[in-house]
Structures are given as C-alpha cells and as structure tokens.
Design a protein around this motif. Sequence first.
Motif, PDB file in Angstrom:
ATOM      1  N   LEU A   1      -1.356   6.064   6.089  1.00 37.19           N
ATOM      2  CA  LEU A   1      -0.216   5.718   5.242  1.00 37.19           C
ATOM      3  C   LEU A   1       0.656   6.941   4.967  1.00 37.19           C
ATOM      4  CD1 LEU A   1      -2.001   3.331   2.709  1.00 37.19           C
ATOM      5  CD2 LEU A   1      -0.208   2.683   4.321  1.00 37.19           C
ATOM      6  N   LEU A   2       0.026   8.079   4.719  1.00 39.45           N
ATOM      7  CA  LEU A   2       0.782   9.308   4.487  1.00 39.45           C
ATOM      8  C   LEU A   2       1.587   9.698   5.723  1.00 39.45           C
ATOM      9  CD1 LEU A   2      -1.880  11.372   2.492  1.00 39.45           C
ATOM     10  CD2 LEU A   2       0.263  10.447   1.587  1.00 39.45           C
ATOM     11  N   ASN A   3       0.977   9.546   6.888  1.00 42.65           N
ATOM     12  CA  ASN A   3       1.685   9.860   8.126  1.00 42.65           C
ATOM     13  C   ASN A   3       2.876   8.926   8.343  1.00 42.65           C
ATOM     14  OD1 ASN A   3       0.015  12.013   8.798  1.00 42.65           O
ATOM     15  ND2 ASN A   3      -1.406  10.731   9.979  1.00 42.65           N
ATOM     16  N   GLN A   4       2.701   7.649   7.993  1.00 40.97           N
ATOM     17  CA  GLN A   4       3.789   6.691   8.119  1.00 40.97           C
ATOM     18  C   GLN A   4       4.959   7.060   7.196  1.00 40.97           C
ATOM     19  OE1 GLN A   4       2.068   2.878   7.222  1.00 40.97           O
ATOM     20  NE2 GLN A   4       0.574   3.002   8.901  1.00 40.97           N
ATOM     21  N   LEU A   5       4.638   7.432   5.955  1.00 40.01           N
ATOM     22  CA  LEU A   5       5.674   7.782   4.992  1.00 40.01           C
ATOM     23  C   LEU A   5       6.380   9.084   5.373  1.00 40.01           C
ATOM     24  CD1 LEU A   5       3.774   6.827   1.718  1.00 40.01           C
ATOM     25  CD2 LEU A   5       5.754   5.654   2.682  1.00 40.01           C
ATOM     26  N   MET A   6       5.641  10.018   5.948  1.00 40.03           N
ATOM     27  CA  MET A   6       6.273  11.255   6.409  1.00 40.03           C
ATOM     28  C   MET A   6       7.174  10.984   7.616  1.00 40.03           C
ATOM     29  SD  MET A   6       3.581  14.412   5.944  1.00 40.03           S
ATOM     30  CE  MET A   6       2.248  13.637   6.866  1.00 40.03           C
TER      31      MET A   6
ATOM     32  N   ILE B   1      -4.712  11.093  -4.107  1.00 38.58           N
ATOM     33  CA  ILE B   1      -4.045   9.843  -3.728  1.00 38.58           C
ATOM     34  C   ILE B   1      -5.073   8.785  -3.350  1.00 38.58           C
ATOM     35  CG2 ILE B   1      -2.466   8.786  -2.060  1.00 38.58           C
ATOM     36  CD1 ILE B   1      -1.068  11.542  -1.898  1.00 38.58           C
ATOM     37  N   GLU B   2      -6.065   9.212  -2.577  1.00 35.13           N
ATOM     38  CA  GLU B   2      -7.129   8.298  -2.134  1.00 35.13           C
ATOM     39  C   GLU B   2      -7.879   7.727  -3.328  1.00 35.13           C
ATOM     40  OE1 GLU B   2     -11.350   9.019   0.129  1.00 35.13           O
ATOM     41  OE2 GLU B   2      -9.562   9.981   0.998  1.00 35.13           O
TER      42      GLU B   2
ATOM     43  N   ASP C   1       0.829  -1.210   0.000  1.00 33.50           N
ATOM     44  CA  ASP C   1       0.000   0.000   0.000  1.00 33.50           C
ATOM     45  C   ASP C   1       0.862   1.257   0.000  1.00 33.50           C
ATOM     46  OD1 ASP C   1      -2.290  -1.492  -0.018  1.00 33.50           O
ATOM     47  OD2 ASP C   1      -2.590  -1.411   2.160  1.00 33.50           O
ATOM     48  N   GLN C   2       1.957   1.229   0.760  1.00 32.12           N
ATOM     49  CA  GLN C   2       2.869   2.372   0.763  1.00 32.12           C
ATOM     50  C   GLN C   2       3.529   2.548  -0.601  1.00 32.12           C
ATOM     51  OE1 GLN C   2       5.339   1.089   4.026  1.00 32.12           O
ATOM     52  NE2 GLN C   2       4.345   2.463   5.497  1.00 32.12           N
TER      53      GLN C   2
ATOM     54  N   HIS D   1      -6.871   7.511  -6.491  1.00 32.30           N
ATOM     55  CA  HIS D   1      -6.011   6.680  -7.330  1.00 32.30           C
ATOM     56  C   HIS D   1      -5.786   5.296  -6.718  1.00 32.30           C
ATOM     57  CE1 HIS D   1      -2.716   5.538 -10.011  1.00 32.30           C
ATOM     58  NE2 HIS D   1      -2.046   5.166  -8.929  1.00 32.30           N
ATOM     59  N   CYS D   2      -5.526   5.277  -5.417  1.00 25.27           N
ATOM     60  CA  CYS D   2      -5.175   4.013  -4.757  1.00 25.27           C
ATOM     61  C   CYS D   2      -6.386   3.199  -4.310  1.00 25.27           C
ATOM     62  CB  CYS D   2      -4.285   4.299  -3.549  1.00 25.27           C
ATOM     63  SG  CYS D   2      -2.689   5.052  -3.980  1.00 25.27           S
ATOM     64  N   GLY D   3      -7.546   3.844  -4.231  1.00 31.71           N
ATOM     65  CA  GLY D   3      -8.751   3.128  -3.808  1.00 31.71           C
ATOM     66  C   GLY D   3      -8.806   2.867  -2.312  1.00 31.71           C
ATOM     67  N   PHE D   4      -8.113   3.709  -1.531  1.00 32.48           N
ATOM     68  CA  PHE D   4      -8.103   3.563  -0.075  1.00 32.48           C
ATOM     69  C   PHE D   4      -9.181   4.445   0.553  1.00 32.48           C
ATOM     70  CE2 PHE D   4      -3.230   3.069  -0.611  1.00 32.48           C
ATOM     71  CZ  PHE D   4      -3.387   1.740  -0.987  1.00 32.48           C
ATOM     72  N   SER D   5      -9.546   4.108   1.771  1.00 31.60           N
ATOM     73  CA  SER D   5     -10.443   4.981   2.532  1.00 31.60           C
ATOM     74  C   SER D   5      -9.671   6.220   2.982  1.00 31.60           C
ATOM     75  CB  SER D   5     -10.991   4.249   3.746  1.00 31.60           C
ATOM     76  OG  SER D   5      -9.948   3.978   4.670  1.00 31.60           O
ATOM     77  N   ARG D   6     -10.415   7.229   3.446  1.00 30.74           N
ATOM     78  CA  ARG D   6      -9.762   8.464   3.889  1.00 30.74           C
ATOM     79  C   ARG D   6      -8.835   8.199   5.082  1.00 30.74           C
ATOM     80  NH1 ARG D   6     -12.656  14.272   5.293  1.00 30.74           N
ATOM     81  NH2 ARG D   6     -10.756  15.308   6.071  1.00 30.74           N
ATOM     82  N   SER D   7      -9.304   7.423   6.034  1.00 26.95           N
ATOM     83  CA  SER D   7      -8.499   7.174   7.228  1.00 26.95           C
ATOM     84  C   SER D   7      -7.258   6.355   6.894  1.00 26.95           C
ATOM     85  CB  SER D   7      -9.328   6.456   8.296  1.00 26.95           C
ATOM     86  OG  SER D   7      -9.784   5.195   7.816  1.00 26.95           O
ATOM     87  N   LYS D   8      -7.405   5.371   5.994  1.00 26.10           N
ATOM     88  CA  LYS D   8      -6.254   4.557   5.611  1.00 26.10           C
ATOM     89  C   LYS D   8      -5.220   5.392   4.872  1.00 26.10           C
ATOM     90  CE  LYS D   8      -4.879   0.333   3.192  1.00 26.10           C
ATOM     91  NZ  LYS D   8      -5.348  -0.898   2.486  1.00 26.10           N
TER      92      LYS D   8
END
Length: 304
Positions: free
Chosen positions: A280-285, A266-267, A247-248, A269-276
């Motif tokens: 993921l963005l917080n993890q990458l940052m 991003i949401e 996912d990342q 394009h990737c088909g993720f929920s808002r919270s997910k």
Amino acid sequence: MDMILKDRNLTFDQLLCKKEDLTFPTLEKLLQKKIGLETLGKDTMITFDLYDKSYGYTNAGLLFSSENSFPGVDIVRFGTDHNEILARRTLEKQSVLDIYNDACDLFFLFYSSERIEGMERTVSLRIPEVAFREALANALVHRDWSIGNARIQIAMLEDRIEIISPGGFPENMNETLYFQDFYSVPRNPHIAYVFLRLGLIERFGTGVRRILNSYQNEIVKPSFHATENTISVTLPVVNQLTDLSPDQQKIYLFLMEKKFAGRQAIEDHCGFSRSKTTNLLNQLMAAHIIGRTGNSRSVEYFLL
C-alpha cells in the motif's frame, strides 16, 4: 475615532462616530455591480443603517469605509508546523470588504495550483473555495469587534487552514445551536445585512451548513471549536482522493494526523500485515500522494 453613545443599549454596529469625511469606494463599486446602484449617498447609507441623520456614521458604517482603526485580520503562512513561519501579513485600516478580498487573494495564492495538458490549463484548489469564503465571511460578520486590538487569526498550513475569531457566542446562542442546528443570531446585524446584499453570505445561519456541504464528497472533514472567548474553524486540505481504496485511505488519514510515521507504526495502527502495508505504501508513493525520508530502520512516510 470620536465616538458618542445616544443609548447605552445600542449594539456595536449601532455605536456612532462623528467623523464625516469617510469614503466608501469598495462598498460603492460592489453595490453598483450587485444591485445596480448609481451613486452611494447618505440615503443609501441610512437604508443600510450605516449612517444616522442626527449623529453620523455608525460603527458598521465605519468598518466599510476605506480607512478605519479597527483590528483586522492577521494571516500567517506556516511551513510543516507552527514553528516555521514562511510569510505574514496583517490586513487592517481599510474597508472590511478590502480585507475580505485581500484574504481571498492570499488563499488563492497559497492553495491553488495549475496544470497544463496540451492546450488546456486547469486550476485546482486544495481547499474548497466555498468553505474558505464562508468561514472568512462568518469571522468578519460575527466576531466581537468591540474587543480591543484582537485580530482574526488565519493560520495557513500545508494540510489545513485555521480561522480563529475573537469573541465567543452572542447572547442566546450556544455550541449545539451553532454547530448542530445551524441556527444563527447575528452579533452585528447591520454588517451581516450588507454582506448578505452583496452576496458574500447566502442567508443568515447557513454558513456552517455550506462549509460542511463543500466537503461532503471528501475523506477529510472541517471541524469547529468554541471557547468562552473564541470560535475557530479548521478547513483541511483535500487532495481529490475519493478514488483511493478504503485501505489506502486509512494510511492517508493516519499520516495526516501524525505527519510522519514509520512502517511499523502504520502497520500497527491499520492492522495490516507487513507485506500488505509495504504494498500500500508503494502504491501511494507511485501515485505521488506520500513520500518517505530517512534510510534503513529510520524510514518515515509523510503526505506530499
């Protein structure tokens, strides 16, 4: 250059030059190191088809001399895109071997980084060294040197290197053979043979394969493109991201393509929920892989 043709069917690197006062310090030094040559004399030049007893140096020989008037390599270091030029250097009027070495030095300058932990210092490269050396050597060996003042173009960007070589495919070569079957018909066989003996290329026809193999464990991959007049190679930057989750990786690749993108894009394009997506963005940052700019509704994310 005072050129003469003894046969109009000669290839470029067989064309001849009457000039006799040429020097080859780099070629001599590398041959001494690689094959134990004591002194680079006319006999050795003849063996490599760089000199003809009756007519003088070939064009291939002239390319290896310390001073010549062939077009070389134009290297531009860009910022975030092609509109921001940070540095520019043209490498020419010197041995093709010096051009190769100088271009490699610039590659290390722009794409290497050092990390010091305790007493240990490690150097990492953002693009595989093998890939750059192979792409550069292929461009020098296989380009059409007879095209006027056309230089090899090397664009060094934050996320990739683009190498564009003048001249399309040589006779009996096409895109399928070159990019899929890794078959090679050297345009300049005498230049290619010297590079082969010096260890700058491994074997004829293996350059594309070695470039691809250097990226085999990476998320991103090199790409190749050919037109009637050029052959280009794009080498993307790698960030040692093989430990990212699938996912990342989706977010990373999307940002690599778009440069900047908001959470909603991003949401979608990737088909993720808002919270997910937010998690993921917080993890990458937090891992210092991506950054963000703007505020409120105008926040956009980008690769560091």
